[in-house]
Write a protein that holds these residues in place. Structure first.
Motif, PDB file in Angstrom:
ATOM      1  N   ALA A  92      14.035  26.271  -8.098  1.00  0.00           N
ATOM      2  CA  ALA A  92      13.167  25.114  -8.324  1.00  0.00           C
ATOM      3  C   ALA A  92      11.952  25.104  -7.409  1.00  0.00           C
ATOM      4  N   LEU A  93      11.892  26.015  -6.435  1.00  0.00           N
ATOM      5  CA  LEU A  93      10.814  25.999  -5.457  1.00  0.00           C
ATOM      6  C   LEU A  93       9.422  26.135  -6.076  1.00  0.00           C
ATOM      7  N   PRO A  94       9.191  27.051  -7.037  1.00  0.00           N
ATOM      8  CA  PRO A  94       7.842  27.119  -7.625  1.00  0.00           C
ATOM      9  C   PRO A  94       7.422  25.811  -8.278  1.00  0.00           C
ATOM     10  N   GLY A  95       8.338  25.188  -9.024  1.00  0.00           N
ATOM     11  CA  GLY A  95       8.008  23.917  -9.653  1.00  0.00           C
ATOM     12  C   GLY A  95       7.756  22.821  -8.638  1.00  0.00           C
ATOM     13  N   PHE A  96       8.563  22.787  -7.577  1.00  0.00           N
ATOM     14  CA  PHE A  96       8.391  21.770  -6.549  1.00  0.00           C
ATOM     15  C   PHE A  96       7.030  21.904  -5.875  1.00  0.00           C
ATOM     16  N   LEU A  97       6.620  23.116  -5.524  1.00  0.00           N
ATOM     17  CA  LEU A  97       5.342  23.311  -4.843  1.00  0.00           C
ATOM     18  C   LEU A  97       4.168  22.953  -5.747  1.00  0.00           C
ATOM     19  N   LEU A  98       4.301  23.225  -7.045  1.00  0.00           N
ATOM     20  CA  LEU A  98       3.255  22.806  -7.975  1.00  0.00           C
ATOM     21  C   LEU A  98       3.185  21.285  -8.041  1.00  0.00           C
ATOM     22  N   GLY A  99       4.346  20.639  -8.107  1.00  0.00           N
ATOM     23  CA  GLY A  99       4.369  19.187  -8.102  1.00  0.00           C
ATOM     24  C   GLY A  99       3.816  18.612  -6.809  1.00  0.00           C
ATOM     25  N   LEU A 100       4.034  19.308  -5.697  1.00  0.00           N
ATOM     26  CA  LEU A 100       3.536  18.838  -4.408  1.00  0.00           C
ATOM     27  C   LEU A 100       2.015  18.841  -4.374  1.00  0.00           C
ATOM     28  N   ARG A 101       1.397  19.815  -5.029  1.00  0.00           N
ATOM     29  CA  ARG A 101      -0.061  19.841  -5.092  1.00  0.00           C
ATOM     30  C   ARG A 101      -0.590  18.609  -5.826  1.00  0.00           C
ATOM     31  N   PHE A 102       0.034  18.272  -6.945  1.00  0.00           N
ATOM     32  CA  PHE A 102      -0.372  17.058  -7.668  1.00  0.00           C
ATOM     33  C   PHE A 102      -0.073  15.808  -6.843  1.00  0.00           C
ATOM     34  N   ALA A 103       1.034  15.835  -6.103  1.00  0.00           N
ATOM     35  CA  ALA A 103       1.434  14.669  -5.314  1.00  0.00           C
ATOM     36  C   ALA A 103       0.443  14.401  -4.187  1.00  0.00           C
ATOM     37  N   VAL A 104      -0.019  15.456  -3.525  1.00  0.00           N
ATOM     38  CA  VAL A 104      -0.979  15.282  -2.436  1.00  0.00           C
ATOM     39  C   VAL A 104      -2.265  14.640  -2.961  1.00  0.00           C
ATOM     40  N   THR A 105      -2.737  15.128  -4.104  1.00  0.00           N
ATOM     41  CA  THR A 105      -3.933  14.539  -4.707  1.00  0.00           C
ATOM     42  C   THR A 105      -3.685  13.089  -5.100  1.00  0.00           C
ATOM     43  N   GLY A 106      -2.497  12.830  -5.687  1.00  0.00           N
ATOM     44  CA  GLY A 106      -2.156  11.466  -6.083  1.00  0.00           C
ATOM     45  C   GLY A 106      -2.089  10.513  -4.909  1.00  0.00           C
ATOM     46  N   ALA A 107      -1.642  11.001  -3.757  1.00  0.00           N
ATOM     47  CA  ALA A 107      -1.562  10.148  -2.565  1.00  0.00           C
ATOM     48  C   ALA A 107      -2.944   9.686  -2.132  1.00  0.00           C
ATOM     49  N   LYS A 109       0.833  -1.210   0.000  1.00  0.00           N
ATOM     50  CA  LYS A 109       0.000   0.000   0.000  1.00  0.00           C
ATOM     51  C   LYS A 109       0.867   1.258   0.000  1.00  0.00           C
ATOM     52  N   VAL A 110       1.897   1.274   0.830  1.00  0.00           N
ATOM     53  CA  VAL A 110       2.769   2.450   0.903  1.00  0.00           C
ATOM     54  C   VAL A 110       3.535   2.643  -0.393  1.00  0.00           C
ATOM     55  N   VAL A 111       4.024   1.556  -0.982  1.00  0.00           N
ATOM     56  CA  VAL A 111       4.774   1.658  -2.241  1.00  0.00           C
ATOM     57  C   VAL A 111       3.863   2.151  -3.365  1.00  0.00           C
ATOM     58  N   THR A 112       2.622   1.700  -3.393  1.00  0.00           N
ATOM     59  CA  THR A 112       1.679   2.173  -4.417  1.00  0.00           C
ATOM     60  C   THR A 112       1.459   3.677  -4.296  1.00  0.00           C
ATOM     61  N   ILE A 113       1.307   4.157  -3.071  1.00  0.00           N
ATOM     62  CA  ILE A 113       1.143   5.603  -2.863  1.00  0.00           C
ATOM     63  C   ILE A 113       2.421   6.334  -3.272  1.00  0.00           C
ATOM     64  N   LEU A 114       3.568   5.778  -2.906  1.00  0.00           N
ATOM     65  CA  LEU A 114       4.853   6.383  -3.276  1.00  0.00           C
ATOM     66  C   LEU A 114       4.968   6.541  -4.793  1.00  0.00           C
ATOM     67  N   LEU A 115       4.585   5.501  -5.534  1.00  0.00           N
ATOM     68  CA  LEU A 115       4.678   5.554  -6.995  1.00  0.00           C
ATOM     69  C   LEU A 115       3.731   6.591  -7.589  1.00  0.00           C
ATOM     70  N   GLY A 116       2.618   6.841  -6.909  1.00  0.00           N
ATOM     71  CA  GLY A 116       1.707   7.869  -7.392  1.00  0.00           C
ATOM     72  C   GLY A 116       2.124   9.270  -7.018  1.00  0.00           C
ATOM     73  N   VAL A 117       3.132   9.387  -6.148  1.00  0.00           N
ATOM     74  CA  VAL A 117       3.556  10.688  -5.633  1.00  0.00           C
ATOM     75  C   VAL A 117       4.841  11.186  -6.281  1.00  0.00           C
ATOM     76  N   PHE A 118       5.838  10.303  -6.440  1.00  0.00           N
ATOM     77  CA  PHE A 118       7.163  10.811  -6.788  1.00  0.00           C
ATOM     78  C   PHE A 118       7.244  11.332  -8.220  1.00  0.00           C
ATOM     79  N   VAL A 119       6.410  10.811  -9.135  1.00  0.00           N
ATOM     80  CA  VAL A 119       6.497  11.248 -10.530  1.00  0.00           C
ATOM     81  C   VAL A 119       6.120  12.722 -10.695  1.00  0.00           C
ATOM     82  N   PRO A 120       4.970  13.215 -10.192  1.00  0.00           N
ATOM     83  CA  PRO A 120       4.692  14.651 -10.341  1.00  0.00           C
ATOM     84  C   PRO A 120       5.704  15.540  -9.635  1.00  0.00           C
TER      85      PRO A 120
END
Length: 278
Positions: free
Chosen positions: A197-212, A147-158
């Motif tokens: 890189a901070l603006p890009g990282f924060l945008l990716g974090l928004r997608f990552a939270v949803t993906g989790a 379960k944790v690995v599945t969430i990880l895979l949905g998070v790290f790409v964005p």
């Protein structure tokens, strides 16, 4: 004496009419604007249920869902399952963010790193994480690791995609300036790379939270014994629509609150930027 000073005579104004310019852009922020959409949806749902337009067997009424949520809270089921789900989501999110940032730094700061890492990650990007579930179950079983690995895979790409893009779009003049003043590699990363890189990282974090949360919804319905998804799957077995709706509302609220927190961090961390949304 000029004609313009004689009493009773009209003078011709030479002032140009004021032209009001139309304001371009979305306009001023609306207070509590983020709540308008959900509240409107709730109103439509309530009216449809009260008027009998919505079959209660298909979609329970809002007041029924509230009563069911109160019963679940009273017997402790909702809190217990929510805590389990939150632990899974936060662990997978944390590991995915760390992995995504590390891979983005390696790929973004090194041509060799990009040649080795970017291609496989783009391939993974084209494959939904949920499509890997059968393989992950064979490798890791049906326990917490899967379960944790599945969430990880949905998070790290964005996180990787947007952080890498933020790194590669840093103005080259800043790099030249860093070389001119003799910054070390670590100073260059700390003073130029990370802020850039901070603006890009924060945008990716928004997608990552949803993906989790999206990944969590699925993995918790696969042979789980706890969690919001397990509660919903058990309710499906017994035809308890109201409990299923409670679970969906919990997932939606968690996703909305998580995104709101990231957006708040984004506004505070990037307060120096003037954008269309400012």
């Amino acid at each position: 004496m000029s004609a313009t000073t004689l009493p009773g005579l009209r003078t011709r104004s030479t002032a140009k009419p004021v032209v009001r310019r139309r304001r371009l852009g979305p306009g001023k922020p609306i207070r509590f604007g983020a709540a308008i959409g959900p509240v409107l949806l709730l109103v439509i749902w309530s009216i449809g249920s009260a008027a009998g337009w919505i079959d209660q067997r298909i979609l329970s009424a809002p007041w029924t869902v509230v009563t069911t949520a109160g019963d679940l809270i009273a017997d402790g089921r909702l809190q217990s399952n929510l805590w389990t789900s939150a632990q899974r989501a936060l662990l997978g999110l944390a590991l995915g963010v760390v992995l995504g940032v590390l891979l983005a730094l390696i790929s973004g700061l090194s041509r060799l790193g990009e040649a080795v890492l970017d291609g496989p990650i783009q391939i993974k990007r084209a494959i939904p994480s949920l499509a890997l579930l059968p393989l992950l179950i064979l490798w890791l079983g049906i326990g917490e690791s899967m379960k944790v690995v599945t969430i990880l895979l949905g998070v790290f790409v964005p996180v990787y995609i947007h952080t890498h893009n933020g790194l590669r779009t840093i103005d080259s003049r800043y790099v030249e300036l860093a070389q001119t003043v003799g910054l070390s590699q670590w100073q260059f990363i700390r003073r130029v790379v990370l802020p850039g890189a901070l603006p890009g990282f924060l945008l990716g974090l928004r997608f990552a939270v949803t993906g989790a949360w999206l990944s969590l919804v699925v993995v918790e319905q696969i042979n789980s014994t706890s969690g919001i998804g397990y509660m919903m799957e058990l309710a499906r077995t017994y035809g308890q629509t109201d409990i299923i709706i409670v679970g969906l509302v919990v997932y939606g609220v968690l996703g909305l609150l998580s995104d709101a927190v990231v957006r708040l961090i984004q506004r505070r961390a990037l307060s120096w930027r003037r954008t269309l949304a400012s």
